[in-house]
Design an enzyme around this catalytic site. Structure first.
Site, PDB file in Angstrom:
ATOM      1  N   HIS A 136       0.877  -1.175   0.000  1.00  0.00           N
ATOM      2  CA  HIS A 136       0.000   0.000   0.000  1.00  0.00           C
ATOM      3  C   HIS A 136       0.919   1.231   0.000  1.00  0.00           C
ATOM      4  O   HIS A 136       2.042   1.177   0.532  1.00  0.00           O
ATOM      5  CB  HIS A 136      -0.834  -0.049   1.289  1.00  0.00           C
ATOM      6  CG  HIS A 136      -1.923   0.957   1.399  1.00  0.00           C
ATOM      7  ND1 HIS A 136      -1.688   2.254   1.786  1.00  0.00           N
ATOM      8  CD2 HIS A 136      -3.255   0.859   1.206  1.00  0.00           C
ATOM      9  CE1 HIS A 136      -2.848   2.904   1.825  1.00  0.00           C
ATOM     10  NE2 HIS A 136      -3.808   2.080   1.480  1.00  0.00           N
TER      11      HIS A 136
ATOM     12  N   ASP B 266       3.015  -4.653   8.056  1.00  0.00           N
ATOM     13  CA  ASP B 266       1.792  -3.858   7.955  1.00  0.00           C
ATOM     14  C   ASP B 266       0.622  -4.849   8.023  1.00  0.00           C
ATOM     15  O   ASP B 266       0.359  -5.574   7.068  1.00  0.00           O
ATOM     16  CB  ASP B 266       1.832  -3.093   6.624  1.00  0.00           C
ATOM     17  CG  ASP B 266       0.478  -2.524   6.220  1.00  0.00           C
ATOM     18  OD1 ASP B 266      -0.514  -2.761   6.931  1.00  0.00           O
ATOM     19  OD2 ASP B 266       0.426  -1.860   5.177  1.00  0.00           O
TER      20      ASP B 266
ATOM     21  N   GLN C  59      -4.560  -5.390   6.788  1.00  0.00           N
ATOM     22  CA  GLN C  59      -5.533  -6.288   6.151  1.00  0.00           C
ATOM     23  C   GLN C  59      -5.512  -7.681   6.762  1.00  0.00           C
ATOM     24  O   GLN C  59      -6.323  -8.529   6.380  1.00  0.00           O
ATOM     25  CB  GLN C  59      -5.258  -6.395   4.644  1.00  0.00           C
ATOM     26  CG  GLN C  59      -5.420  -5.104   3.886  1.00  0.00           C
ATOM     27  CD  GLN C  59      -6.871  -4.618   3.850  1.00  0.00           C
ATOM     28  OE1 GLN C  59      -7.816  -5.378   4.074  1.00  0.00           O
ATOM     29  NE2 GLN C  59      -7.048  -3.340   3.586  1.00  0.00           N
TER      30      GLN C  59
ATOM     31  N   LYS D 249     -10.552  -1.033  10.301  1.00  0.00           N
ATOM     32  CA  LYS D 249     -10.644  -2.256   9.492  1.00  0.00           C
ATOM     33  C   LYS D 249     -10.951  -3.466  10.367  1.00  0.00           C
ATOM     34  O   LYS D 249     -11.153  -4.567   9.863  1.00  0.00           O
ATOM     35  CB  LYS D 249      -9.350  -2.455   8.708  1.00  0.00           C
ATOM     36  CG  LYS D 249      -9.100  -1.338   7.681  1.00  0.00           C
ATOM     37  CD  LYS D 249      -7.921  -1.653   6.810  1.00  0.00           C
ATOM     38  CE  LYS D 249      -7.331  -0.424   6.148  1.00  0.00           C
ATOM     39  NZ  LYS D 249      -8.098   0.038   5.010  1.00  0.00           N
TER      40      LYS D 249
ATOM     41  N   CYS E 147      -4.591   2.460  -3.717  1.00  0.00           N
ATOM     42  CA  CYS E 147      -3.326   2.930  -3.104  1.00  0.00           C
ATOM     43  C   CYS E 147      -2.204   1.920  -3.323  1.00  0.00           C
ATOM     44  O   CYS E 147      -1.382   1.675  -2.415  1.00  0.00           O
ATOM     45  CB  CYS E 147      -3.501   3.224  -1.617  1.00  0.00           C
ATOM     46  SG  CYS E 147      -4.647   4.537  -1.293  1.00  0.00           S
TER      47      CYS E 147
HETATM   48  N1  PLP Z   1      -1.831  -0.868   4.650  1.00  0.00           N
HETATM   49  C1  PLP Z   1      -2.756  -1.592   4.012  1.00  0.00           C
HETATM   50  C2  PLP Z   1      -2.417  -2.950   3.521  1.00  0.00           C
HETATM   51  C3  PLP Z   1      -4.027  -1.042   3.818  1.00  0.00           C
HETATM   52  O1  PLP Z   1      -4.962  -1.757   3.186  1.00  0.00           O
HETATM   53  C4  PLP Z   1      -4.306   0.247   4.301  1.00  0.00           C
HETATM   54  C5  PLP Z   1      -5.619   0.871   4.065  1.00  0.00           C
HETATM   55  O2  PLP Z   1      -6.347   0.504   3.165  1.00  0.00           O
HETATM   56  C6  PLP Z   1      -3.294   0.940   4.962  1.00  0.00           C
HETATM   57  C7  PLP Z   1      -2.073   0.352   5.123  1.00  0.00           C
HETATM   58  C8  PLP Z   1      -3.515   2.317   5.494  1.00  0.00           C
HETATM   59  O3  PLP Z   1      -4.390   2.276   6.564  1.00  0.00           O
HETATM   60  P1  PLP Z   1      -4.910   3.634   7.225  1.00  0.00           P
HETATM   61  O4  PLP Z   1      -5.455   4.460   6.099  1.00  0.00           O
HETATM   62  O5  PLP Z   1      -5.956   3.176   8.182  1.00  0.00           O
HETATM   63  O6  PLP Z   1      -3.758   4.273   7.895  1.00  0.00           O
END
Ligand code: PLP
Length: 421
Positions: A137, A214, A217, A240, A379
Site C-alpha cells: 500500500h 503492515d 488487512q 478495518k 493505493c
Molecule cells: N496498509 C494496508 C495494507 C491497507 O490496506 C491500508 C488501508 O487501506 C493501509 C495500510 C492504510 O491504513 P490507514 O489508512 O488506516 O492508515
C-alpha cells in the site's frame, strides 16, 4: 453454487458461526441505497461498526468524558482506566509480551511513519537498503521514499509472480548485509495475497535486518501473534477491525522502542521540561503519544477487539473464504472478466477487470443497484501498473456478508457489464 462451497456453507450453518444473527449487530446493514438493500463489499477499505462499538461513544460522552492520565478526579480516572484497558486488550490481541509495547496512533499509516521518522531517521543512511514488496500500500512505500530522499539509502522491491504471490527466491537474493529493514504487508489490500511473514522475518533476522509488518488487512481476518512471527514492528488500523476511524496501533519490540527517540513533542510524552536543563522524556509507550489522544476511539477499539474475539477471528476468516470461493467461481464465467490475484494463500479480496468496461463505470453503476465495491488503484499504483492496469474493481468480504449478497453482487455485475459494453 459449487458443491464444495455448499458443503462448507452448511458446515458453517451447523457451527456456532451464525451470520444472520451476527448481522443484527450492524444497524447500517438495514439501510437502503438508491432504494435497494445495501450490499456492502468495500470492507478492505473500512469495515462496518457493530452496535456494541457505536454504543461506546454515547456511553463515554454521556458518562466519563475527561482528559486522561493527569487528572485526579473520578471522570479522569475512569477515562484513563478505560483507555489503558484497551492497551491491555491490544496486547492480548497481538500476543505482545507487555502492554507498554502498544503505541496508539491514528492508523497504520501513522504507525509506519512513526517507525520511519524515529527508528529510520536514526539508523538509515547512505549504503543501507530497505526492502519493501511490490504488494505494498502507498502507506508502506511513501514514508520510506520521503526518508530515502533525505538520508540517501536505497529502496529495493521484492517482485511478485503472475498469481500475485511474493517471489520468495527473489526475496532471498535481495537480502544482503546492507539490508537494514524489510517492510511488508501481512495481507495485500489490492489482491488479498497472504504473505509468509514468519518465514520472511526469520530470513531478515539471519541477515541482521529488522522486519516491519503492515497488518492492516490481516488483523480483521486471522489471529495474529507478533511473538510467533517474531515481528520487530507490527501495525494495524481500528477502522478495518470493526472499530472506529482515527485510531490505530504500532507494536514494537521493547528494546527497539526504548532506544528510539521521540517523534512528536508536546504534552503527555515528557517527564520534565526545563528551559535550562532541557527536557526529559517519558518511558514507552507515552514517549510516542504526544498530546491528547483519540480517547473515545481508543476505548471503542477495545470493544471492537472484544467483539472480534466473541465471534472468533478464525471463524470470520474461514467464513470469508467460503464467500470468496463462491464469488470467484461465480464471476469466472463472466465473459472477458480477469481476476487479479490468484495466489494460493489468499484473504477475502476479489480484484478484477472486465474487457470493454471501465472499472469506474462499473463502480458507479453497481452502486445504483445498492452494491458498494471499490474501484481505482487501491493505493497500490506500482502493483497495478505491474499487472498492466490503472484500476480494478474490488469486492472485499467481512464477517457479516452472506452468500445471498454475493449472488446479488454477481447478478448486479452482470447487469452493469451488459449496460456499459
Ligand atoms: N496498509 C494496508 C495494507 C491497507 O490496506 C491500508 C488501508 O487501506 C493501509 C495500510 C492504510 O491504513 P490507514 O489508512 O488506516 O492508515
Amino acid at each position: 453454487m459449487s458443491s464444495t462451497v455448499l458443503e462448507k456453507a452448511n458446515a458453517f450453518a451447523q457451527a456456532p458461526y451464525d451470520v444472520l444473527a451476527l448481522r443484527q449487530d450492524f444497524p447500517i446493514l438495514d439501510r437502503k441505497v438508491h432504494g435497494k438493500p445495501l450490499v456492502y463489499l468495500d470492507n478492505a477499505a473500512t469495515s462496518q461498526t457493530p452496535r456494541q462499538v457505536i454504543d461506546v461513544f454515547s456511553d463515554y460522552y454521556s458518562r466519563c468524558n475527561a482528559n486522561i492520565h493527569r487528572g485526579l478526579h473520578t471522570l479522569a480516572d475512569e477515562a484513563t482506566a478505560a483507555f489503558e484497558g484497551t492497551r491491555h486488550k491490544v496486547r492480548a490481541f497481538l500476543n505482545a509480551e507487555d502492554a507498554r509495547q502498544i503505541i496508539f496512533t491514528r492508523g497504520t499509516t501513522e504507525a509506519i511513519n512513526l517507525v520511519a521518522q524515529t527508528w529510520g531517521r536514526t539508523h538509515l543512511g547512505a549504503g543501507d537498503e530497505v526492502l519493501i514488496s511490490l504488494l505494498e500500500h502507498h502507506s508502506n512505500i511513501v514514508p520510506w521514499q520521503l526518508l530515502a530522499a533525505e538520508r540517501g539509502f536505497t529502496i529495493k522491491v521484492i517482485p511478485v509472480d503472475d498469481s500475485g504471490a511474493l517471489d520468495m527466491q527473489a526475496y532471498r537474493e535481495l537480502l544482503n548485509e546492507r539490508t537494514r529493514l524489510v517492510a511488508v504487508n501481512h495481507v495485500s489490500n489490492a489482491l488479498g495475497t497472504i504473505n509468509p511473514v514468519k518465514e520472511m522475518a526469520a530470513l531478515a533476522h539471519q541477515q541482521g535486518a529488522l522486519i516491519l509488518v503492515d497488518g492492516a488487512q490481516a488483523t480483521p481476518h486471522q489471529a495474529v501473534d507478533v511473538q510467533a512471527i517474531d515481528a520487530d514492528f507490527y501495525a494495524f488500523s481500528g477502522h478495518k477491525v470493526y472499530g472506529p476511524t482515527g485510531v490505530g496501533v504500532l507494536y514494537g519490540k521493547k528494546a527497539l522502542l526504548e532506544a528510539m527517540p521521540p517523534w512528536q513533542g508536546g504534552g503527555e510524552m515528557i517527564k520534565t521540561v526545563s528551559f535550562d536543563a532541557g527536557t526529559t522524556f517519558a518511558g514507552i509507550p507515552h514517549k510516542f503519544e504526544a498530546g491528547t489522544p483519540a480517547i473515545a476511539e481508543v476505548i471503542a477499539l477495545g470493544r471492537a477487539l472484544e467483539w472480534l474475539e466473541e465471534v472468533g477471528v478464525g471463524a470470520i476468516g474461514q467464513w470469508e473464504h467460503v464467500l470468496l470461493e463462491h464469488a470467484t467461481h461465480a464471476v469466472s464465467s463472466i465473459d472477458g472478466l480477469r481476476i487479479l490475484g490468484t495466489a494460493p494463500d489468499k484473504a477475502g479480496v476479489l480484484s478484477f477487470v472486465v474487457d470493454g468496461a471501465h472499472s469506474q463505470d462499473i463502480g458507479l453503476l453497481i452502486d445504483q443497484l445498492g452494491v458498494a465495491i471499490r474501484t481505482g488503484h487501491h493505493c497500490a499504483q506500482p502493483l497495478l501498473h505491474h499487472f498492466g492496469v490503472d484500476a480494478t474493481c474490488r469486492a472485499s468480504f467481512a464477517a457479516y456478508n452472506t452468500l445471498d449478497e454475493v449472488d446479488t453482487f454477481v447478478d448486479a455485475l452482470n447487469r452493469v457489464i451488459g449496460m456499459v459494453r
